[in-house]
Design an enzyme around this catalytic site. Sequence first.
Site, PDB file in Angstrom:
ATOM      1  CG  ASP A 140       2.537  45.776  44.007  1.00  7.49           C
ATOM      2  OD1 ASP A 140       1.461  45.171  43.980  1.00  7.49           O
ATOM      3  OD2 ASP A 140       3.400  45.544  44.873  1.00  7.49           O
ATOM      4  CE  LYS A 148       2.860  42.959  41.390  1.00  8.14           C
ATOM      5  NZ  LYS A 148       1.474  43.158  41.831  1.00  8.14           N
ATOM      6  CD  GLN A 176      -1.677  40.665  39.345  1.00  8.82           C
ATOM      7  OE1 GLN A 176      -0.835  40.950  40.175  1.00  8.82           O
ATOM      8  NE2 GLN A 176      -2.844  41.276  39.298  1.00  8.82           N
ATOM      9  CG  ASN A 212      -3.534  52.758  46.068  1.00 15.88           C
ATOM     10  OD1 ASN A 212      -4.007  51.667  45.766  1.00 15.88           O
ATOM     11  ND2 ASN A 212      -4.060  53.895  45.655  1.00 15.88           N
TER      12      ASN A 212
HETATM   13  P1  NDP Z   1       2.081  51.426  48.794  1.00 24.36           P
HETATM   14  O1  NDP Z   1       3.498  51.551  48.423  1.00 24.36           O
HETATM   15  O2  NDP Z   1       1.131  52.498  48.427  1.00 24.36           O
HETATM   16  O3  NDP Z   1       1.937  51.193  50.358  1.00 24.36           O
HETATM   17  C1  NDP Z   1       2.572  50.126  50.993  1.00 24.36           C
HETATM   18  C2  NDP Z   1       2.415  50.298  52.488  1.00 24.36           C
HETATM   19  O4  NDP Z   1       2.913  49.138  53.147  1.00 24.36           O
HETATM   20  C3  NDP Z   1       3.217  51.464  53.030  1.00 24.36           C
HETATM   21  O5  NDP Z   1       2.564  51.988  54.156  1.00 24.36           O
HETATM   22  C4  NDP Z   1       4.544  50.822  53.401  1.00 24.36           C
HETATM   23  O6  NDP Z   1       5.243  51.509  54.419  1.00 24.36           O
HETATM   24  C5  NDP Z   1       4.086  49.471  53.903  1.00 24.36           C
HETATM   25  N1  NDP Z   1       5.130  48.469  53.623  1.00 24.36           N
HETATM   26  C6  NDP Z   1       5.581  48.083  52.414  1.00 24.36           C
HETATM   27  N2  NDP Z   1       6.542  47.155  52.509  1.00 24.36           N
HETATM   28  C7  NDP Z   1       6.692  46.964  53.831  1.00 24.36           C
HETATM   29  C8  NDP Z   1       7.522  46.107  54.561  1.00 24.36           C
HETATM   30  N3  NDP Z   1       8.409  45.269  53.971  1.00 24.36           N
HETATM   31  N4  NDP Z   1       7.403  46.157  55.905  1.00 24.36           N
HETATM   32  C9  NDP Z   1       6.512  46.982  56.501  1.00 24.36           C
HETATM   33  N5  NDP Z   1       5.697  47.809  55.842  1.00 24.36           N
HETATM   34  C10 NDP Z   1       5.783  47.797  54.535  1.00 24.36           C
HETATM   35  O7  NDP Z   1       1.611  50.027  48.184  1.00 24.36           O
HETATM   36  P2  NDP Z   1       0.121  49.496  47.933  1.00 24.36           P
HETATM   37  O8  NDP Z   1      -0.787  50.035  48.971  1.00 24.36           O
HETATM   38  O9  NDP Z   1      -0.190  49.692  46.508  1.00 24.36           O
HETATM   39  O10 NDP Z   1       0.321  47.926  48.152  1.00 24.36           O
HETATM   40  C11 NDP Z   1       0.101  47.296  49.410  1.00 24.36           C
HETATM   41  C12 NDP Z   1      -0.131  45.813  49.201  1.00 24.36           C
HETATM   42  O11 NDP Z   1      -1.290  45.627  48.375  1.00 24.36           O
HETATM   43  C13 NDP Z   1       0.981  45.054  48.495  1.00 24.36           C
HETATM   44  O12 NDP Z   1       1.012  43.724  49.000  1.00 24.36           O
HETATM   45  C14 NDP Z   1       0.514  45.026  47.043  1.00 24.36           C
HETATM   46  O13 NDP Z   1       1.099  43.953  46.331  1.00 24.36           O
HETATM   47  C15 NDP Z   1      -0.966  44.812  47.250  1.00 24.36           C
HETATM   48  N6  NDP Z   1      -1.853  45.165  46.150  1.00 24.36           N
HETATM   49  C16 NDP Z   1      -1.820  46.413  45.597  1.00 24.36           C
HETATM   50  C17 NDP Z   1      -2.694  46.742  44.591  1.00 24.36           C
HETATM   51  C18 NDP Z   1      -2.761  48.116  44.016  1.00 24.36           C
HETATM   52  O14 NDP Z   1      -3.640  48.362  43.199  1.00 24.36           O
HETATM   53  N7  NDP Z   1      -1.905  49.050  44.430  1.00 24.36           N
HETATM   54  C19 NDP Z   1      -3.630  45.751  44.034  1.00 24.36           C
HETATM   55  C20 NDP Z   1      -3.630  44.485  44.744  1.00 24.36           C
HETATM   56  C21 NDP Z   1      -2.753  44.228  45.741  1.00 24.36           C
HETATM   57  P3  NDP Z   1       6.019  52.897  54.097  1.00 24.36           P
HETATM   58  O15 NDP Z   1       4.939  53.926  53.993  1.00 24.36           O
HETATM   59  O16 NDP Z   1       6.909  53.098  55.273  1.00 24.36           O
HETATM   60  O17 NDP Z   1       6.748  52.660  52.817  1.00 24.36           O
HETATM   61  O1  2IT Z   2      -1.357  43.056  42.817  1.00 25.39           O
HETATM   62  C1  2IT Z   2      -2.119  43.648  42.020  1.00 25.39           C
HETATM   63  O2  2IT Z   2      -3.161  43.139  41.620  1.00 25.39           O
HETATM   64  C2  2IT Z   2      -1.741  44.994  41.585  1.00 25.39           C
HETATM   65  N1  2IT Z   2      -0.722  45.520  42.039  1.00 25.39           N
HETATM   66  C3  2IT Z   2      -2.570  45.720  40.562  1.00 25.39           C
HETATM   67  C4  2IT Z   2      -2.276  45.208  39.188  1.00 25.39           C
HETATM   68  C5  2IT Z   2      -2.915  45.985  38.070  1.00 25.39           C
HETATM   69  O3  2IT Z   2      -2.558  45.659  36.930  1.00 25.39           O
HETATM   70  O4  2IT Z   2      -3.740  46.862  38.297  1.00 25.39           O
END
Ligand code: NDP
Ligand code: 2IT
Length: 450
Positions: A165, A125, A110, A239
């Site tokens: 996250d 984080k 981050q 997301n």
């Molecule tokens: P969500 O919880 O909305 O979605 C995560 C998705 O990934 C779900 O479909 C989940 O499955 C799957 N998942 C999570 N962990 C595992 C695992 N160990 N094995 C298999 N599948 C898994 O999270 P986000 O979409 O917010 O985050 C996804 C990624 O993006 C992460 O790496 C996060 O750090 C990164 N990220 C997120 C940001 C944000 O703004 N939200 C910003 C930048 C990066 P299930 O539906 O079964 O739980």
């Molecule tokens: O990994 C990431 O950049 C996030 N989960 C979003 C962090 C934030 O402060 O919006």
Amino acid sequence: MNYIHSTIAQLKKTSPAQCEFYQAVEEVLESLEPILENTPDYQTNAIIERLVEPERQIMFRVPWVDDKGNIHVNKGYRIEFNSALGPYKGGLRFHPSVNASIIKFLGFEQIFKNALTGLPIGGGKGGSNFDPKGRSDGEIMRFCQSFMNELYRHIGPTTDVPAGDIGVGAREIGYMFGQYKRLTGRYEGAFTGKSLLWGGSLARKEATGYGAVYFANYMLQEANDTLEGKRCLVSGAGNVAIYAMEKLYQLGATPISCSDSGGTLYHESGIDLALIKQIKEGDRASLASYIDSHPDARFIPRADYPEDGHAVWRFNADAAFPCATQNELTQADAQALIANGCILVSEGANMPATQDAINVFLDAKIAYGPGKAANAGGVATSQLEMAQNASMQTWTFEEVDTKLQQIMKNIFDTASSTAKEFGQPNNLVLGANIAAFRRVADAMIEQGVV
Ligand code: NDP
Ligand code: 2IT
């Protein structure tokens, strides 16, 4: 190379058993070799030694009571990693796999991601090993309130600003903000990713997924190509994955896969995004149920994945968007992608590709956008939310989206021009790491030994 070995060896002594954290540090340090060699100031100011040690690590007990009256205890974390560029900024992750190593790798990434946005935000984080799956709204609320009973004293709009996250979305942010407000008596922007009803920013929900697709588009533009007509593999169904798929459709591409923790969905004619939103955002159910509405799609359960990787990367496609979690794309997955025609990878998730997989992409010279550049649109839009809160303004969706596109373009240009400056024009890993490092390191030098 010696300083990499000595730094990792030292970390193994002082922070044992944190393999994801070592992996993230090693990737950054490898990229920095050309700049560290030529800039003695970074060594005399002990920048690396200071960068790998968080400014502050908060760990706490989170006790809560389930609907049946049973008491549970989880671990809570907030790692305030680096504040050279601004208040600590970064998400909270609720997932049973969370431990100090995971939160530290995410916090370390981050710092550099936030630096790349060009905005005044430091890196942090947090999260918990709490598993939200199958929990009622009441249980989620009580957990979030207990989590906040400790965290509230460490955060605030000018000190540390959490967001979502994995496992943390608008519902959880709502419960945490409510408890923060109750404990502090202050209505202020101590969180981002808030509901649009009470201080959230338009386009924040979409920003990470949209941003990863904008980044892909900028990479393709370099080769006079576009996303139009491209068939895309997406992993995850949360997301980031959902809004990456939405933007892919808007730009004329077709997402043909997505996945969740239970397995991989493949739909040759294109993923039915409205149905995915219903299953995941509405019902919070498993992707497996998609097949009931689309018998022509395939669901591959996790138990049937190849031994050396993941089913989601084993289909013919032009582009790949890993949007689930860390180390979800192995060397064998990367080789399969290249063999099956993939020319672009843009990472919506944090550290989704293993180091071996990254090397496959770099050796093949395909367009590879590392997470800390490609997924920075989420945190950048969080900063736009902070700016709106601080100035008591509300910007339109188009205003925020236009700024997001500009930020993603700037990140791409910065990483690309830095890669060229160091003689490796295709290597955006090197470009992103060096550009981000310079910004943070120079600020640290100017602020003295703190
Ligand atoms: P969500 O919880 O909305 O979605 C995560 C998705 O990934 C779900 O479909 C989940 O499955 C799957 N998942 C999570 N962990 C595992 C695992 N160990 N094995 C298999 N599948 C898994 O999270 P986000 O979409 O917010 O985050 C996804 C990624 O993006 C992460 O790496 C996060 O750090 C990164 N990220 C997120 C940001 C944000 O703004 N939200 C910003 C930048 C990066 P299930 O539906 O079964 O739980
Ligand atoms: O990994 C990431 O950049 C996030 N989960 C979003 C962090 C934030 O402060 O919006």
